[in-house]
Design an enzyme around this catalytic site. Structure first.
Site, PDB file in Angstrom:
ATOM      1  N   SER A 167      -2.864   7.384  13.208  1.00 60.91           N
ATOM      2  CA  SER A 167      -2.517   7.595  14.611  1.00 60.91           C
ATOM      3  C   SER A 167      -3.756   7.850  15.463  1.00 60.91           C
ATOM      4  O   SER A 167      -4.829   8.196  14.962  1.00 60.91           O
ATOM      5  CB  SER A 167      -1.552   8.782  14.738  1.00 60.91           C
ATOM      6  OG  SER A 167      -2.225   9.997  14.431  1.00 60.91           O
TER       7      SER A 167
ATOM      8  N   GLN B  51       0.839  -1.203   0.000  1.00 59.60           N
ATOM      9  CA  GLN B  51       0.000   0.000   0.000  1.00 59.60           C
ATOM     10  C   GLN B  51       0.873   1.252   0.000  1.00 59.60           C
ATOM     11  O   GLN B  51       1.613   1.494   0.951  1.00 59.60           O
ATOM     12  CB  GLN B  51      -0.896  -0.021   1.241  1.00 59.60           C
ATOM     13  CG  GLN B  51      -1.743   1.214   1.449  1.00 59.60           C
ATOM     14  CD  GLN B  51      -2.673   1.074   2.634  1.00 59.60           C
ATOM     15  OE1 GLN B  51      -3.649   0.329   2.575  1.00 59.60           O
ATOM     16  NE2 GLN B  51      -2.375   1.749   3.724  1.00 59.60           N
TER      17      GLN B  51
ATOM     18  N   GLU C 286     -10.592  -1.957   6.976  1.00 62.04           N
ATOM     19  CA  GLU C 286      -9.700  -2.530   7.970  1.00 62.04           C
ATOM     20  C   GLU C 286     -10.427  -2.759   9.297  1.00 62.04           C
ATOM     21  O   GLU C 286     -10.030  -2.283  10.338  1.00 62.04           O
ATOM     22  CB  GLU C 286      -8.474  -1.639   8.172  1.00 62.04           C
ATOM     23  CG  GLU C 286      -7.603  -1.561   6.934  1.00 62.04           C
ATOM     24  CD  GLU C 286      -6.357  -0.728   7.154  1.00 62.04           C
ATOM     25  OE1 GLU C 286      -5.250  -1.289   7.036  1.00 62.04           O
ATOM     26  OE2 GLU C 286      -6.477   0.474   7.424  1.00 62.04           O
TER      27      GLU C 286
ATOM     28  N   TYR D 145       0.673   4.711   0.548  1.00 67.77           N
ATOM     29  CA  TYR D 145      -0.087   5.848   1.079  1.00 67.77           C
ATOM     30  C   TYR D 145       0.833   6.847   1.784  1.00 67.77           C
ATOM     31  O   TYR D 145       1.072   7.936   1.304  1.00 67.77           O
ATOM     32  CB  TYR D 145      -1.151   5.358   2.069  1.00 67.77           C
ATOM     33  CG  TYR D 145      -2.461   4.914   1.449  1.00 67.77           C
ATOM     34  CD1 TYR D 145      -2.562   4.628   0.089  1.00 67.77           C
ATOM     35  CD2 TYR D 145      -3.598   4.762   2.222  1.00 67.77           C
ATOM     36  CE1 TYR D 145      -3.769   4.213  -0.462  1.00 67.77           C
ATOM     37  CE2 TYR D 145      -4.805   4.348   1.676  1.00 67.77           C
ATOM     38  CZ  TYR D 145      -4.889   4.075   0.340  1.00 67.77           C
ATOM     39  OH  TYR D 145      -6.080   3.680  -0.202  1.00 67.77           O
TER      40      TYR D 145
END
Length: 390
Positions: A368, A113, A242, A115
């Site tokens: 986060s 991924q 996810e 990102y």
């Protein structure tokens, strides 16, 4: 919550358990293909059209549980199966589905991924990687003919050193800012001189994460997903995946780690400190709460805050488990393990030491804690937007 496993689920559990037991000795390098040959990849996809079998939601939960309990090899194909594939099913063209879904289902092509970037980790809208179009323009946002040239840097790219492809979020509109002008591109990783992968050595001594440098890397325009400029919507939809069944499997692994911590505490000499006993009990109770929350959101419940809540719950829980593991081990946690003859191996970690060091990142990667709280505050509770420094 009573999830309601029925007779068909029980039979499915026996089949899954028997297969995992029979194939436990397969080498990790061949594991994905072995799963693919038996149809175990892509069971949650909409249809069994790509060499995969389909399974009900309860059967997917059964498979996730039995896989974790069997201590089967760590998956290297989960990014393609659980993130990219559902995204292509929802937003991809028939040609894209036909090209990419069968190799994922067979365990033949691995994905990473693209990102996060330096300076734009959790702030995904701040990315600077560009993709410039050359060649013939096509209809529907230029999805046919020509090539995109991708230039920039991605970081914390899990398994990039093993991946065959990377789905990359890049700016296709020159001068665009924030979430505008972004596109979602499928980029082959085998481009010597145009793509460089540098593993990042972590505190654990392992290197699952990587830096990836793109220097004019080619992505075919027909591998643009969702149309040019729609990358932000595609990326957000992918991140929302996810959770759910995969989260339940993760929690089975968490439960095994907690059992290891408890076993170490029980094996210790003398009475256990009351404060430590209370922490262990709290970890067990919080794990049950996470399971109930995951079951509640199975099937994509219409809850805008569900992905952020799940991430906050498991990220903080796992990090505290690592800290608890060190508290249970006491002073011995600060030194390396020993062989039977007493020879020290100072740079090798035991399971609890590895748990502690790796879990320090749990509240950072995948978005986060600060970002998750901002999402809940602004998008769920309707609080005023956070003041951004220019």
């Amino acid at each position: 919550m009573d999830f309601g496993f029925g007779p068909a689920d029980t039979a499915f559990r026996e089949e899954a358990r028997a297969w995992l037991r029979a194939h436990a000795s397969v080498q990790p390098q061949a594991w994905e293909r072995e799963l693919g040959r038996a149809g175990w990849i892509g069971m949650g996809w909409a249809e069994a059209a790509y060499g995969n079998r389909t399974a009900s939601l309860t059967q997917q939960v059964v498979w996730a549980e039995e896989y974790a309990r069997a201590h089967a090899p760590t998956r290297t194909g989960h990014i393609g199966e659980n993130l990219l594939a559902p995204t292509l099913i929802a937003h991809g063209t028939p040609a894209q589905k036909a090209r990419f879904l069968p190799p994922i289902a067979r365990g033949e092509e691995l994905w990473c991924q693209g990102y996060s970037e330096p300076g734009a980790g959790s702030d995904l809208a701040g990315i600077r990687t560009t993709a410039r179009r050359d060649g013939v323009n096509g209809a529907n946002g230029g999805s046919k003919g020509g090539t995109y040239r991708v230039t920039g840097q991605k970081i914390w790219t899990s398994l990039a050193h093993e991946a065959d492809w990377c789905f990359v979020l890049a700016r296709t509109e020159e001068g665009s800012r924030r979430h505008h002008g972004l596109s979602f591109l499928l980029v082959p990783m085998d481009q010597p001189g145009r793509i460089e992968v540098r593993p990042i050595r972590q505190m654990t001594g392992t290197s699952e994460f990587n830096e990836v440098f793109f220097d004019g890397a080619e992505a075919r325009a027909e591998h643009l997903v969702g149309g040019e400029g729609n990358g932000w919507q595609i990326a957000m939809g992918l991140l929302a995946l996810e959770r759910g069944v995969s989260t339940l499997a993760q929690q089975i692994g968490f439960a095994a780690e907690l059992e290891g911590v408890v076993a170490r505490a029980v094996a210790g000499s003398g009475p256990l400190d009351p404060a430590l006993r209370a922490r262990i009990a709290a970890q067990w109770a919080e794990l049950k709460v996470m399971r109930w929350n995951a079951l509640r959101t199975l099937g994509g419940a219409d809850d805008a805050g569900a992905p952020s809540v799940a991430k906050l719950l498991w990220g903080g829980w796992h990090r505290r488990l690592g800290e608890l593991a060190m508290a249970v081990r006491g002073a011995a946690a600060t030194v390396g393990p020993y062989d039977w003859d007493g020879a020290s191996r100072p740079y090798e970690l035991d399971a609890l030491q590895h748990l502690f060091l790796f879990s320090r990142a749990d509240t950072i990667y995948g978005g986060s804690d600060e970002i998750q709280r901002t999402i809940i505050a602004e998008r769920v509770l309707g609080l005023p937007r956070e003041v951004r420094v220019p």
